[in-house]
Design a protein around this motif. Sequence first.
Motif: not given
Length: 502
Positions: A49-63
Amino acid sequence: MATTSTRAPAGRTFFGHPWGLATLFFTEMWERFSFYGMRGILVLFLIAPPSQSGLGLAEGTAKALLGVYMAMVYFAALPGGWLADRILGARRTVLAGCVVIMCGHLSMAVPAGAGAVYLGLALIILGSGLLKPNISTMVGRLYSQEDDARRDSAFSLFYLGVNIGALAPFVVGYLGENINWHLGFGAAAAGMALGLTQYVLGARHLRGVGDQPGHRLTPDERRRLARAAGGVLAAAVPAVAVAAVALGGITVDHVTVALTVLAVAVPVAYFAYLFRSHEVTAEERTRLRAYVWLFAAAALFWMIYDQAAGPLNIFAERSVDLTVFGWRMPASWTQNINPIMIICLSGFFAWLWLRLGDRVTIPQKFAFGLVMCGLSFVVMSMAAHAAAGGVRVSLLWLVAVYLLQTVGELALSPVGLSVTVKLAPRAFVGQLLGVWFLAVACGDAVGGQVARLQDVWGGVRYFLLLGAVTVAAGAAMFAFARTLGRLAGQGGDREPRTAAVP
């Protein structure tokens, strides 16, 4: 073309080889460090998640994004090889690749939002396409055509560098997961910078290898190429604009689907072209039919195998007990299990295949590789079942999965280029060597889209079904191994004795 003699070189050597091999060895090692290091944390960063400096993409989209990224790295090897052969020469193309890859990692190291990440991925794809096919070519050109034994030995050393570089998650993963994602990407950039520096400083040891294009474009060919490129660009821009309007905007999901279609369509179209070509004889067309089945088997293998960086990495982060003596190791460190096993088992499998000799054919090796890879996902389904309800399972589950995949890889991967040379039509040997890498691209791209089903089916059903399908495909190939052998015109097979992580 500058090459060394068949005798051991005089002066400074690298394990008995020309010192130019050291330049290429360490360039490839650091490039693989940057590639596997970044790959080890990419999907975790994308879903954080953005709160952890990530992009916060949906898992399916990220894979799916991870899948098409890895696919395009191999897809770009085709134009990269062509550019070196017809315009720049291998040495300058590799140099450009090092610079572009480093810039890509630097773009990802800057916390400037999703745009910087996507730009970085695009640059790494472009740079890898420039570097990957041409650095291997330069290794081969350090030796004369007759010096097969020393060339094979050189590639064994070269691929050792690949596997050493693949241990990068020990550094990149620790920094990315425990301190800051962008610091991890910065470490990958630093690794590529080291590779670039020693490549520039060691260029004199290459003795002119790769300085000139093998088949430089004529002025007329350059003009035709410029016109064709302009036409493609002129057609592509309005096509993208129309697609954006029709879809109400272009999303990451749209891009991943389009690139997956491209990764599948190109090899299908190319094989269709070969079967219709007047330059392919009837006998070559028969062998080509066998090769298409081996290509499809390889694509299926990589579809399963390369999910290690996506679904398996996420499983490690969420469902595996990673605590060692009271300290929790980064999930990305599980990505090191495979290269460690490759390094440990390569010698044994080299001895085994030599011992078995002609009794084991190429189709049988491909079938064995598929069965082992499929069984790894059957084991993963059991691990997912054991982890139901939020229970963290033993790391030994993943060790077992990666052991099966490594055994399968050592059966299938080393013979891919060998069988390509064996079965390719005489007029298309060079092109088909490039097409072989499209099996990896096709498998990775499709695998990224298939991984979306895990969100719908759940881990147990997802891993079990994919594993069962792959085992069944391997069993079918075993059943038809003799037929494929006859189509390929095999009386016996002798393959290279080296293995590599692609």
